[in-house]
Design a protein around this motif. Sequence first.
Motif, PDB file in Angstrom:
ATOM      1  N   LYS A  23       0.841  -1.213   0.000  1.00 40.62           N
ATOM      2  CA  LYS A  23       0.000   0.000   0.000  1.00 40.62           C
ATOM      3  C   LYS A  23       0.862   1.243   0.000  1.00 40.62           C
ATOM      4  CE  LYS A  23      -2.889  -0.828   3.369  1.00 40.62           C
ATOM      5  NZ  LYS A  23      -3.867  -0.568   4.443  1.00 40.62           N
ATOM      6  N   ASP A  24       1.915   1.220   0.832  1.00 36.31           N
ATOM      7  CA  ASP A  24       2.822   2.370   0.884  1.00 36.31           C
ATOM      8  C   ASP A  24       3.427   2.650  -0.476  1.00 36.31           C
ATOM      9  OD1 ASP A  24       4.220   1.776   4.208  1.00 36.31           O
ATOM     10  OD2 ASP A  24       2.446   2.877   3.506  1.00 36.31           O
ATOM     11  N   ILE A  25       3.885   1.583  -1.115  1.00 31.49           N
ATOM     12  CA  ILE A  25       4.520   1.768  -2.417  1.00 31.49           C
ATOM     13  C   ILE A  25       3.504   2.289  -3.426  1.00 31.49           C
ATOM     14  CG2 ILE A  25       5.676   0.591  -4.331  1.00 31.49           C
ATOM     15  CD1 ILE A  25       7.021  -1.206  -2.329  1.00 31.49           C
ATOM     16  N   MET A  26       2.290   1.794  -3.339  1.00 32.83           N
ATOM     17  CA  MET A  26       1.251   2.275  -4.252  1.00 32.83           C
ATOM     18  C   MET A  26       1.037   3.771  -4.040  1.00 32.83           C
ATOM     19  SD  MET A  26      -2.241   3.161  -4.332  1.00 32.83           S
ATOM     20  CE  MET A  26      -3.140   2.324  -3.026  1.00 32.83           C
ATOM     21  N   GLN A  27       0.939   4.175  -2.779  1.00 38.02           N
ATOM     22  CA  GLN A  27       0.735   5.592  -2.501  1.00 38.02           C
ATOM     23  C   GLN A  27       1.920   6.425  -2.983  1.00 38.02           C
ATOM     24  OE1 GLN A  27      -1.176   6.760   1.272  1.00 38.02           O
ATOM     25  NE2 GLN A  27       0.513   8.194   1.506  1.00 38.02           N
ATOM     26  N   ASP A  28       3.124   5.915  -2.714  1.00 38.45           N
ATOM     27  CA  ASP A  28       4.338   6.600  -3.169  1.00 38.45           C
ATOM     28  C   ASP A  28       4.337   6.779  -4.676  1.00 38.45           C
ATOM     29  OD1 ASP A  28       7.016   5.482  -0.946  1.00 38.45           O
ATOM     30  OD2 ASP A  28       5.730   7.273  -1.005  1.00 38.45           O
ATOM     31  N   THR A  29       3.863   5.728  -5.370  1.00 38.70           N
ATOM     32  CA  THR A  29       3.810   5.790  -6.830  1.00 38.70           C
ATOM     33  C   THR A  29       2.994   6.992  -7.270  1.00 38.70           C
ATOM     34  OG1 THR A  29       3.936   3.384  -6.935  1.00 38.70           O
ATOM     35  CG2 THR A  29       3.168   4.524  -8.907  1.00 38.70           C
ATOM     36  N   PHE A  30       1.852   7.156  -6.637  1.00 41.61           N
ATOM     37  CA  PHE A  30       0.979   8.263  -7.043  1.00 41.61           C
ATOM     38  C   PHE A  30       1.541   9.613  -6.627  1.00 41.61           C
ATOM     39  CE2 PHE A  30      -2.596   6.606  -9.276  1.00 41.61           C
ATOM     40  CZ  PHE A  30      -2.676   5.279  -8.900  1.00 41.61           C
ATOM     41  N   THR A  31       2.110   9.712  -5.416  1.00 40.79           N
ATOM     42  CA  THR A  31       2.634  11.008  -5.006  1.00 40.79           C
ATOM     43  C   THR A  31       3.800  11.413  -5.895  1.00 40.79           C
ATOM     44  OG1 THR A  31       3.882   9.913  -3.259  1.00 40.79           O
ATOM     45  CG2 THR A  31       1.898  11.028  -2.597  1.00 40.79           C
ATOM     46  N   ARG A  32       4.669  10.453  -6.236  1.00 44.71           N
ATOM     47  CA  ARG A  32       5.783  10.820  -7.107  1.00 44.71           C
ATOM     48  C   ARG A  32       5.291  11.227  -8.497  1.00 44.71           C
ATOM     49  NH1 ARG A  32      10.982   6.906  -6.058  1.00 44.71           N
ATOM     50  NH2 ARG A  32      10.545   6.526  -3.853  1.00 44.71           N
ATOM     51  N   THR A  33       4.267  10.527  -8.958  1.00 47.26           N
ATOM     52  CA  THR A  33       3.694  10.882 -10.258  1.00 47.26           C
ATOM     53  C   THR A  33       3.139  12.298 -10.216  1.00 47.26           C
ATOM     54  OG1 THR A  33       3.145   8.573 -10.698  1.00 47.26           O
ATOM     55  CG2 THR A  33       1.971  10.227 -11.980  1.00 47.26           C
ATOM     56  N   TRP A  34       2.451  12.642  -9.107  1.00 43.05           N
ATOM     57  CA  TRP A  34       1.900  13.999  -9.009  1.00 43.05           C
ATOM     58  C   TRP A  34       3.018  15.036  -8.986  1.00 43.05           C
ATOM     59  CZ3 TRP A  34      -1.966  16.811 -10.262  1.00 43.05           C
ATOM     60  CH2 TRP A  34      -2.023  18.117  -9.791  1.00 43.05           C
ATOM     61  N   GLU A  35       4.103  14.726  -8.274  1.00 43.22           N
ATOM     62  CA  GLU A  35       5.205  15.675  -8.215  1.00 43.22           C
ATOM     63  C   GLU A  35       5.734  15.958  -9.610  1.00 43.22           C
ATOM     64  OE1 GLU A  35       6.977  15.003  -3.726  1.00 43.22           O
ATOM     65  OE2 GLU A  35       7.604  13.698  -5.355  1.00 43.22           O
ATOM     66  N   TYR A  36       5.766  14.921 -10.418  1.00 47.18           N
ATOM     67  CA  TYR A  36       6.218  15.084 -11.803  1.00 47.18           C
ATOM     68  C   TYR A  36       5.269  15.995 -12.573  1.00 47.18           C
ATOM     69  CZ  TYR A  36       7.880  13.560 -16.447  1.00 47.18           C
ATOM     70  OH  TYR A  36       8.380  13.518 -17.720  1.00 47.18           O
ATOM     71  N   ILE A  37       3.968  15.793 -12.367  1.00 49.15           N
ATOM     72  CA  ILE A  37       2.960  16.626 -13.033  1.00 49.15           C
ATOM     73  C   ILE A  37       3.038  18.059 -12.526  1.00 49.15           C
ATOM     74  CG2 ILE A  37       0.478  17.008 -13.354  1.00 49.15           C
ATOM     75  CD1 ILE A  37       0.076  14.006 -13.043  1.00 49.15           C
ATOM     76  N   ALA A  38       3.218  18.196 -11.208  1.00 48.24           N
ATOM     77  CA  ALA A  38       3.219  19.530 -10.601  1.00 48.24           C
ATOM     78  C   ALA A  38       4.374  20.374 -11.122  1.00 48.24           C
ATOM     79  CB  ALA A  38       3.277  19.427  -9.082  1.00 48.24           C
ATOM     80  N   LYS A  39       5.436  19.717 -11.574  1.00 44.16           N
ATOM     81  CA  LYS A  39       6.571  20.469 -12.111  1.00 44.16           C
ATOM     82  C   LYS A  39       6.248  21.028 -13.485  1.00 44.16           C
ATOM     83  CE  LYS A  39      10.477  18.389  -9.760  1.00 44.16           C
ATOM     84  NZ  LYS A  39      10.766  16.940  -9.763  1.00 44.16           N
ATOM     85  N   GLY A  40       5.087  20.685 -14.017  1.00 45.10           N
ATOM     86  CA  GLY A  40       4.678  21.224 -15.307  1.00 45.10           C
ATOM     87  C   GLY A  40       4.840  20.223 -16.437  1.00 45.10           C
ATOM     88  N   ASN A  41       5.197  18.963 -16.118  1.00 42.27           N
ATOM     89  CA  ASN A  41       5.372  17.958 -17.162  1.00 42.27           C
ATOM     90  C   ASN A  41       4.039  17.353 -17.576  1.00 42.27           C
ATOM     91  OD1 ASN A  41       8.296  17.940 -17.171  1.00 42.27           O
ATOM     92  ND2 ASN A  41       8.106  17.041 -15.136  1.00 42.27           N
ATOM     93  N   GLU A  42       3.984  16.948 -18.827  1.00 42.95           N
ATOM     94  CA  GLU A  42       2.769  16.300 -19.316  1.00 42.95           C
ATOM     95  C   GLU A  42       3.025  14.812 -19.430  1.00 42.95           C
ATOM     96  OE1 GLU A  42       1.213  17.954 -23.061  1.00 42.95           O
ATOM     97  OE2 GLU A  42       0.210  16.002 -23.241  1.00 42.95           O
ATOM     98  N   ILE A  43       2.043  14.012 -19.080  1.00 42.52           N
ATOM     99  CA  ILE A  43       2.200  12.551 -19.186  1.00 42.52           C
ATOM    100  C   ILE A  43       1.245  12.029 -20.245  1.00 42.52           C
ATOM    101  CG2 ILE A  43       2.036  10.361 -17.975  1.00 42.52           C
ATOM    102  CD1 ILE A  43       2.632  11.742 -15.405  1.00 42.52           C
ATOM    103  N   LYS A  44       1.828  11.381 -21.279  1.00 39.75           N
ATOM    104  CA  LYS A  44       0.968  10.926 -22.374  1.00 39.75           C
ATOM    105  C   LYS A  44       0.251   9.630 -22.003  1.00 39.75           C
ATOM    106  CE  LYS A  44       2.080  13.816 -25.877  1.00 39.75           C
ATOM    107  NZ  LYS A  44       3.483  14.187 -26.164  1.00 39.75           N
ATOM    108  N   ASN A  45       0.996   8.681 -21.461  1.00 42.26           N
ATOM    109  CA  ASN A  45       0.392   7.393 -21.114  1.00 42.26           C
ATOM    110  C   ASN A  45       0.553   7.174 -19.612  1.00 42.26           C
ATOM    111  OD1 ASN A  45      -0.328   4.743 -20.689  1.00 42.26           O
ATOM    112  ND2 ASN A  45       0.803   3.927 -22.433  1.00 42.26           N
ATOM    113  N   ILE A  46      -0.485   7.604 -18.859  1.00 41.40           N
ATOM    114  CA  ILE A  46      -0.341   7.619 -17.409  1.00 41.40           C
ATOM    115  C   ILE A  46      -0.247   6.215 -16.832  1.00 41.40           C
ATOM    116  CG2 ILE A  46      -2.829   7.741 -16.914  1.00 41.40           C
ATOM    117  CD1 ILE A  46      -1.202   9.931 -14.729  1.00 41.40           C
ATOM    118  N   ARG A  47      -0.884   5.259 -17.489  1.00 37.89           N
ATOM    119  CA  ARG A  47      -0.858   3.899 -16.963  1.00 37.89           C
ATOM    120  C   ARG A  47       0.560   3.353 -16.988  1.00 37.89           C
ATOM    121  NH1 ARG A  47      -2.410  -1.309 -19.743  1.00 37.89           N
ATOM    122  NH2 ARG A  47      -2.491  -2.810 -18.038  1.00 37.89           N
ATOM    123  N   ALA A  48       1.211   3.497 -18.148  1.00 38.06           N
ATOM    124  CA  ALA A  48       2.578   3.010 -18.259  1.00 38.06           C
ATOM    125  C   ALA A  48       3.499   3.755 -17.290  1.00 38.06           C
ATOM    126  CB  ALA A  48       3.076   3.189 -19.694  1.00 38.06           C
TER     127      ALA A  48
END
Lengths: 363, 165
Positions: free
Chosen positions: B33-58
């Motif tokens: 569960k922790d790793i799952m949550q970490d996955t999402f928080t790190r993904t958000w941090e990437y988005i928050a920096k202004g990056n666009e994600i084309k294939n969010i699942r991958a």
Amino acid sequence: MDPIFKQLQKITLNNAERVSVRNTLLAFIQKNPVRTEPPVRHLYQESILSALFNNKSMTAKLIASLLVAASAGSGVSYAAEGSLPGDLLYPVKIHVNETARAAITFSAESKAGWDVRRAERRLEEAEELAAEGRLNAETRRSIEGNLKTYTDSVRRGIVELKLDNNAKAGAEVSSQLEASLRAHERILTELGDEKETVRIDVGPILLKVRSEAKDATRARVEAEDNFSIKASTNDVEAAARGKLQAAENKISEVTAFIASKKESSDAAATADAEARLKVAENVIIEGKARLDAEDYGEAFAAFQKAHRTAEEAKLLVNARSNFKIKFNLKEHENASSTSDENDDDNTKVEIKSKGNMKLKIGI
Amino acid sequence: MKEQKKFIEAYDTYADAIFRHCFIRISNREKAKDIMQDTFTRTWEYIAKGNEIKNIRAFLFRVANNIIVDTYRKKREVSLDELREWGFDPGFDESEKNQTAIDARSAIAMMEKLDAKYREVMLLRYVDEFLPKEIAKIVGESENIVSVRIHRGLAQLRKIIAPQQ
């Protein structure tokens, strides 16, 4: 073989786990918004030139610069900013500066917000005039007329936001207006308390402001109810969490502001401001409890109230230090007339002033 | 605001899949569960920096894999047996029948008998349902190698199952 993978695919989170992580993430993304522009510190740029450079539309820049040029150079525009009703440049302030500023706001939300600010400017002018003893029938008429124009405009803006399905912005603008009117009501009262002649001068305006403040409270309560009913639970939850962050930021900002004004303020005025911040902090705690209870509409309202309380504290400390108002030790009976109509109990704070007298503040 | 909405939608869509991906490899429910949550928080941090994600699942799976790899590295060399000792917690949804829980546990046990390289691509193919092309990107190998590993993994798995039948 297939059964193996099918079994593995049955592994899932249970609902409680899924929701719990979701909430954590919601809070996280509110705390870390997408950074595409530098953070906006001041909501409304009062200087036309700085507003010009911050706005991206070329047409807007052109219109605004033409208007400014028409006032025979930017020097006039700047000079007009400090003018008061009765001054030579006052028309430039209203019809050039403020109109140009309005011309470059585009969203319904920022238009309404700018109208709140325009109403505020009228009250600031009234206070300035009152302090200088220049508030007379004529200047009063000008101020009251303009005040009504802008508060009406704000009200229309809020209705428009509601119709536009932006109930949240409507609730926020109502809250801004309420904070402003109530703070200025208090300032005008205190100015009147200092001098009998001033009290007579501000009398009629004070009545108007008091009535507008009551209307603003009513509008804010209605807008908050509207928002929590119309919007989806997720939206209200997100708004509540965002507001919590905003309220906490506001309290930090005002704490620093009070400290910066300490030298130029009456000790009692500082104590009053700090007491108000304490109230705001307590309201935040209440709001957090509502969040935990998943009462998101109430939580949003609580965090708005905390934000509003902090904003009022800031406006009061600023005005009291500018006008060097000796914070009055007499109990203000007027204060209780603008209490939140929605509250079951008025949050009261007692502070001891230098003279060791107790003062009750109804919030 | 649009990004926030899309992000939360991605969570609603993929949280289970990411959790499952982690749990099958980590075998500890809380850690997964922790790793799952970490996955999402790190993904958000990437988005928050202004990056666009084309294939969010991958993207999510790649981040999750990176975290899992780091987790293993931290634990140095951990044998599969040690992993099981650590509190192998089936922790399946309580509402599921016991039979299913046992089957899922034995399914994991069977998969663990495979070679790690085969296991990884087979899980990605048959549990996470990625295409070989996507799997190639995730594990950083060519599509050919991915196909070969899937075939060999299937063969090995058949041998493991056969005694059971």
